[in-house]
Design an enzyme around this catalytic site. Structure first.
Site, mmCIF file in Angstrom:
data_model
loop_
_atom_site.group_PDB
_atom_site.id
_atom_site.type_symbol
_atom_site.label_atom_id
_atom_site.label_comp_id
_atom_site.label_asym_id
_atom_site.label_seq_id
_atom_site.Cartn_x
_atom_site.Cartn_y
_atom_site.Cartn_z
ATOM 1 N N GLY A 199 -24.077 3.091 -2.213
ATOM 2 C CA GLY A 199 -23.139 3.680 -3.166
ATOM 3 C C GLY A 199 -22.814 2.730 -4.301
ATOM 4 N N LYS A 238 0.875 -1.179 0.000
ATOM 5 C CA LYS A 238 0.000 0.000 0.000
ATOM 6 C C LYS A 238 0.907 1.222 0.000
ATOM 7 C CE LYS A 238 -4.512 0.896 0.564
ATOM 8 N NZ LYS A 238 -5.684 0.134 0.142
ATOM 9 N N VAL A 255 -21.088 0.059 -4.521
ATOM 10 C CA VAL A 255 -21.249 -1.376 -4.234
ATOM 11 C C VAL A 255 -22.648 -1.665 -3.683
ATOM 12 C CG1 VAL A 255 -20.398 -3.341 -2.916
ATOM 13 C CG2 VAL A 255 -18.775 -1.649 -3.770
ATOM 14 N N GLY A 293 -25.910 1.756 3.120
ATOM 15 C CA GLY A 293 -24.914 2.295 2.189
ATOM 16 C C GLY A 293 -25.274 1.885 0.778
HETATM 17 P P1 NAI Z 1 -19.349 4.733 -2.056
HETATM 18 O O1 NAI Z 1 -18.680 5.934 -1.531
HETATM 19 O O2 NAI Z 1 -19.701 4.644 -3.505
HETATM 20 O O3 NAI Z 1 -20.701 4.463 -1.234
HETATM 21 C C1 NAI Z 1 -20.815 4.596 0.143
HETATM 22 C C2 NAI Z 1 -22.284 4.924 0.450
HETATM 23 O O4 NAI Z 1 -22.454 4.888 1.857
HETATM 24 C C3 NAI Z 1 -22.704 6.300 -0.044
HETATM 25 O O5 NAI Z 1 -23.936 6.215 -0.733
HETATM 26 C C4 NAI Z 1 -22.846 7.105 1.269
HETATM 27 O O6 NAI Z 1 -23.820 8.106 1.181
HETATM 28 C C5 NAI Z 1 -23.233 6.014 2.229
HETATM 29 N N1 NAI Z 1 -22.945 6.291 3.630
HETATM 30 C C6 NAI Z 1 -21.859 6.897 4.159
HETATM 31 N N2 NAI Z 1 -21.968 6.962 5.503
HETATM 32 C C7 NAI Z 1 -23.154 6.379 5.820
HETATM 33 C C8 NAI Z 1 -23.824 6.120 7.035
HETATM 34 N N3 NAI Z 1 -23.323 6.489 8.204
HETATM 35 N N4 NAI Z 1 -25.011 5.498 6.978
HETATM 36 C C9 NAI Z 1 -25.543 5.114 5.798
HETATM 37 N N5 NAI Z 1 -24.953 5.320 4.613
HETATM 38 C C10 NAI Z 1 -23.768 5.952 4.624
HETATM 39 O O7 NAI Z 1 -18.420 3.487 -1.611
HETATM 40 P P2 NAI Z 1 -18.394 2.025 -2.223
HETATM 41 O O8 NAI Z 1 -17.359 1.941 -3.277
HETATM 42 O O9 NAI Z 1 -19.784 1.574 -2.497
HETATM 43 O O10 NAI Z 1 -17.816 1.199 -0.985
HETATM 44 C C11 NAI Z 1 -18.643 0.871 0.122
HETATM 45 C C12 NAI Z 1 -17.808 0.126 1.161
HETATM 46 O O11 NAI Z 1 -17.265 -1.046 0.583
HETATM 47 C C13 NAI Z 1 -16.621 0.939 1.706
HETATM 48 O O12 NAI Z 1 -16.423 0.577 3.057
HETATM 49 C C14 NAI Z 1 -15.450 0.431 0.873
HETATM 50 O O13 NAI Z 1 -14.220 0.559 1.560
HETATM 51 C C15 NAI Z 1 -15.837 -1.037 0.696
HETATM 52 N N6 NAI Z 1 -15.232 -1.660 -0.470
HETATM 53 C C16 NAI Z 1 -15.474 -1.157 -1.728
HETATM 54 C C17 NAI Z 1 -14.902 -1.762 -2.836
HETATM 55 C C18 NAI Z 1 -15.190 -1.276 -4.237
HETATM 56 O O14 NAI Z 1 -14.914 -2.019 -5.179
HETATM 57 N N7 NAI Z 1 -15.740 -0.073 -4.416
HETATM 58 C C19 NAI Z 1 -14.007 -2.928 -2.687
HETATM 59 C C20 NAI Z 1 -13.900 -3.423 -1.334
HETATM 60 C C21 NAI Z 1 -14.470 -2.772 -0.280
#
Ligand code: NAI
Length: 346
Positions: free
Chosen positions: A178, A79, A180, A176
């Site tokens: 987002g 990293k 994923v 969440g």
């Molecule tokens: P993203 O940023 O696209 O989505 C996160 C979502 O969570 C957003 O819609 C946000 O508004 C919401 N959110 C934030 N705080 C919140 C809360 N307190 N309560 C409810 N909703 C809340 O992120 P993404 O890419 O979808 O990733 C989601 C999780 O999965 C993260 O923890 C990330 O580290 C993990 N992850 C993602 C990967 C990827 O391929 N994008 C791979 C492995 C892990």
């Protein structure tokens, strides 16, 4: 002094990078290369101190070793962090200097996108080194791969714990929505799950609830909502002694990284009768996708690795039940065994 003040965990190499011309200050941590080069994101952000940047990069690089091993990728853990100081923004010169530093490691570390980084940054790093993935010409957004791995794992966990032959009528809370979580919710809805959804973005939540016929719950109430499965897809650190006591589901399977606040919380979940699907096992789909150019893996081979995730999960669950140990501990042990097996130190 440095070795005593930092939490090294068998790291092979930690490089402090300074480039006066561009103003780059960065740390590259290579945790383990027994199974292959250390692949991991290049995080670009400001830190409150150099120490907090070092702690971050050491912890995250170690996590990559175990994640790659569980996904059975020929990769180790690495990293890097680019520290933005005094409100100074990142620049193409910094990225090129970062590429030169990575190049000097001769392929032991492969950079990828992470928090604060974009494919354009990876392109600039790629101007001075070949040891980078996640460029704009590479395979694209890892989120659909992550979502699919979580979906397949959730299906396997529901089959195991609830005896459900499919997800029709299975009650799932997704927190969440987002990149994923949004995809996961759609996939679950298509599979007939009864969905409850939560996100701090009220507009997105409303839109998805309408589209998927889902119930809405406030983000702070999601964890305690009665359901068969809870899928945390927002931030990490959700499971603590206090939240585990309020958890409304008997299965946890979601994408969020570092869901357990401490290792002990894995045991607390097991003691509470909760089947916890280890986060770094079920969310490895994105890493599998990102790794493709770095290890020259074609799409069918990558899909095979993705579809193997629920099988690994199942054997972790069965082992955990046989030994009366938490799934988190069994997953950690399996990952360590794979790395030790590769380094011939077993
Ligand atoms: P993203 O940023 O696209 O989505 C996160 C979502 O969570 C957003 O819609 C946000 O508004 C919401 N959110 C934030 N705080 C919140 C809360 N307190 N309560 C409810 N909703 C809340 O992120 P993404 O890419 O979808 O990733 C989601 C999780 O999965 C993260 O923890 C990330 O580290 C993990 N992850 C993602 C990967 C990827 O391929 N994008 C791979 C492995 C892990």
């Amino acid at each position: 002094m440095i070795f005593d003040s930092m939490d090294f965990s068998g790291h092979e190499q930690v490089v402090f990078v300074s480039d006066v011309g561009s103003g780059l200050q960065a740390i590259i941590a290579i945790h383990n290369t027994a199974r292959g080069p250390g692949l991991g994101g290049c995080r670009i952000r400001s830190y409150s101190s150099e120490k907090s940047a070092a702690v971050d990069v050491l912890r995250l690089s170690e996590g990559m070793t175990w994640k790659a091993a569980l996904a059975d990728l020929p990769l180790g853990g690495g990293k890097s962090v680019v520290m933005l100081r005094d409100g100074r923004p990142k620049s193409p010169e910094m990225m090129r200097a970062m590429g030169r530093a990575i190049e000097r490691l001769a392929g032991r570390y492969i950079a990828a996108e992470d928090v604060g980084a974009t494919p354009a940054d990876m392109d600039q790093i790629g101007e001075t080194t070949a040891h980078v993935t996640g460029r704009s010409s590479d395979v694209g957004d890892p989120a659909p791969w992550t979502a699919e791995g979580v979906f397949l794992s959730l299906e396997a966990a529901a089959a195991h714990r609830l005896g459900a032959s499919d997800l029709k009528g299975v009650r799932v809370t997704v927190k969440g929505l987002g990149a994923v979580g949004g995809r996961l919710a759609k996939r679950l809805s298509e599979a007939g799950a009864v969905l409850t959804i939560a996100d701090i973005d009220a507009e997105r939540t409303g839109r998805m609830a309408e589209e998927l016929g889902a119930e809405i719950v406030a983000p702070e109430a999601a964890l305690a909502t009665s359901a068969d499965v809870y899928a945390p897809c927002a931030l990490g650190g959700e499971f603590t002694r206090e939240t585990i006591a309020r958890l409304g589901a008997k299965v946890v399977c979601g994408a969020a990284n570092n869901q357990l606040a401490t290792a002990e919380d894995g045991r607390r979940l097991a003691d509470a009768g909760v089947l916890y699907c280890p986060d770094y096992l079920v969310n490895a789909g994105g890493l599998i996708s990102v790794a493709r150019p770095a290890i020259d893996m074609d799409e069918p081979a990558a899909l095979k690795k993705l579809r193997a995730i629920p099988g690994t999960l199942k054997s972790v669950i069965e082992q955990a039940e046989a030994e009366g140990e938490p799934t988190s501990l069994i997953a950690d042990r399996l990952a360590r065994e794979r790395v030790e097996g590769a380094s011939g130190t077993k």
